[in-house]
Design an enzyme around this catalytic site. Structure first.
Site, PDB file in Angstrom:
ATOM      1  CG  ASP A  10      -1.757   1.194   1.386  1.00  0.00           C
ATOM      2  OD1 ASP A  10      -2.378   1.594   0.382  1.00  0.00           O
ATOM      3  OD2 ASP A  10      -1.798   1.759   2.489  1.00  0.00           O
ATOM      4  CG  ASP A  12      -1.061   8.001   1.002  1.00  0.00           C
ATOM      5  OD1 ASP A  12      -0.867   9.202   1.213  1.00  0.00           O
ATOM      6  OD2 ASP A  12      -1.222   7.521  -0.140  1.00  0.00           O
TER       7      ASP A  12
END
Length: 223
Positions: A10, A12
């Site tokens: 992922d 952020d």
């Protein structure tokens, strides 16, 4: 469990620490609206929930409020102009990515962050050469649907069951599980207040970003 052969991240709250840039933009918006500033830790807990959640939290507004669409669009536009003032890789990630490349381990990014922000960020940090970058525009359904993870595995040429997904939100773990991947919860990320990664029932948990490389090493060597 088969030996793992690829790693997906992922963005952020997992690979990149972007919270300070969002915090600065939101507080400038609050100042313009003559509202009090929001505490950094309070906003940090909402970053992985997306721009709508940050606006709702900072302005105490429902998405149905008349001002919400304007404020949401302002956040997106202002953030686009200030992507990389404070954002950077989390501690240990530079070394981890270098190690993956030295060992010829395919890696990529699967994020719900739109391309408008993701691609310039990765390019500025010299990370846009990775094997796969999947944004919401690339799929019909974003995470927690596994479509993006499955597409990334296809692009990397590695079966999902031999791939690892690292994320800092429940939807990341749900998407990885639905894709039949090995899941790692990023305990250093932007967790909701009062939330713990143990609640997500991932296959593994890394509480500090600097602890992730040893964990990945053990998973990539197992089997």
């Amino acid at each position: 469990m088969p030996a793992m052969a690829a790693v997906l991240f992922d963005l952020d709250g997992t690979l990149l620490d972007t919270a300070q840039d969002f915090h600065r933009v939101i507080n400038r918006m609050l100042a313009e609206a003559e509202r009090p500033a929001i505490d950094y830790d309070s906003l940090r807990s909402q970053v992985s929930n997306g721009a709508r959640a940050m606006v709702s939290h900072a302005f105490a507004l429902s998405p149905e409020a008349d001002d919400f669409p304007r404020l949401h669009q302002q956040l997106l536009d202002d953030y686009a102009e200030q992507l990389l003032i404070s954002s950077s890789l989390f501690p240990g990630m530079t070394e981890l990515l270098r190690w993956l490349e030295e060992t010829r381990t395919p890696w990529g990014v699967v994020t719900n962050k739109p391309k408008r922000f993701t691609l310039p960020l990765l390019a500025a940090l010299n990370l846009d050469h990775c094997g796969s970058i999947i944004c919401p525009e690339d799929v019909s359904t974003a995470k927690p649907d596994p479509e993006g993870l499955l597409l990334a595995c296809q692009q990397l040429g590695v079966a999902p069951e031999r791939s690892i997904y690292v994320g800092d939100h429940l939807r990341d773990i749900e998407a990885g599980r639905a894709a039949n991947m090995c899941t790692v919860a990023a305990g250093w990320g932007y967790l909701n207040t009062g939330e713990t990664p143990e609640q997500w029932h991932s296959d593994h948990i890394s509480h500090q970003s600097t602890d992730l490389q040893p964990l990945l090493h053990s998973l990539l060597q197992a089997g």
